[in-house]
Design a protein around this motif. Structure first.
Motif: not given
Length: 67
Positions: A8-28
């Motif tokens: 559970v914790e691993g999949r939550v971290k994995e999803a959060a990481g994907k969101v953080q990457q996407t947000a990082g791309k969006a703001v450069g």
């Protein structure tokens, strides 16, 4: 097969990481993309560890059923 804390914790971290990457791309922000990737990889690794623990537990249960 059950579900354990690492899965559970691993999949939550994995999803959060994907969101953080996407947000990082969006703001450069390369820094946020890299941090997100790190979190995603860490989460995926933890989830796989949890999967392996469940597999071992399931095999142990089966071996006790069939002496």
């Amino acid at each position: 097969m059950g579900i354990n804390k690492d899965q559970v914790e691993g999949r939550v971290k994995e999803a959060a990481g994907k969101v953080q990457q996407t947000a990082g791309k969006a703001v450069g922000s390369t820094e946020q993309q890299v941090k997100g990737l790190g979190k995603e990889v860490t989460g995926a690794t933890q989830a796989k560890y949890g999967d392996a623990k469940e597999t071992v537990k399931d095999h142990a249960k089966e071996s006790h059923k069939h002496p």
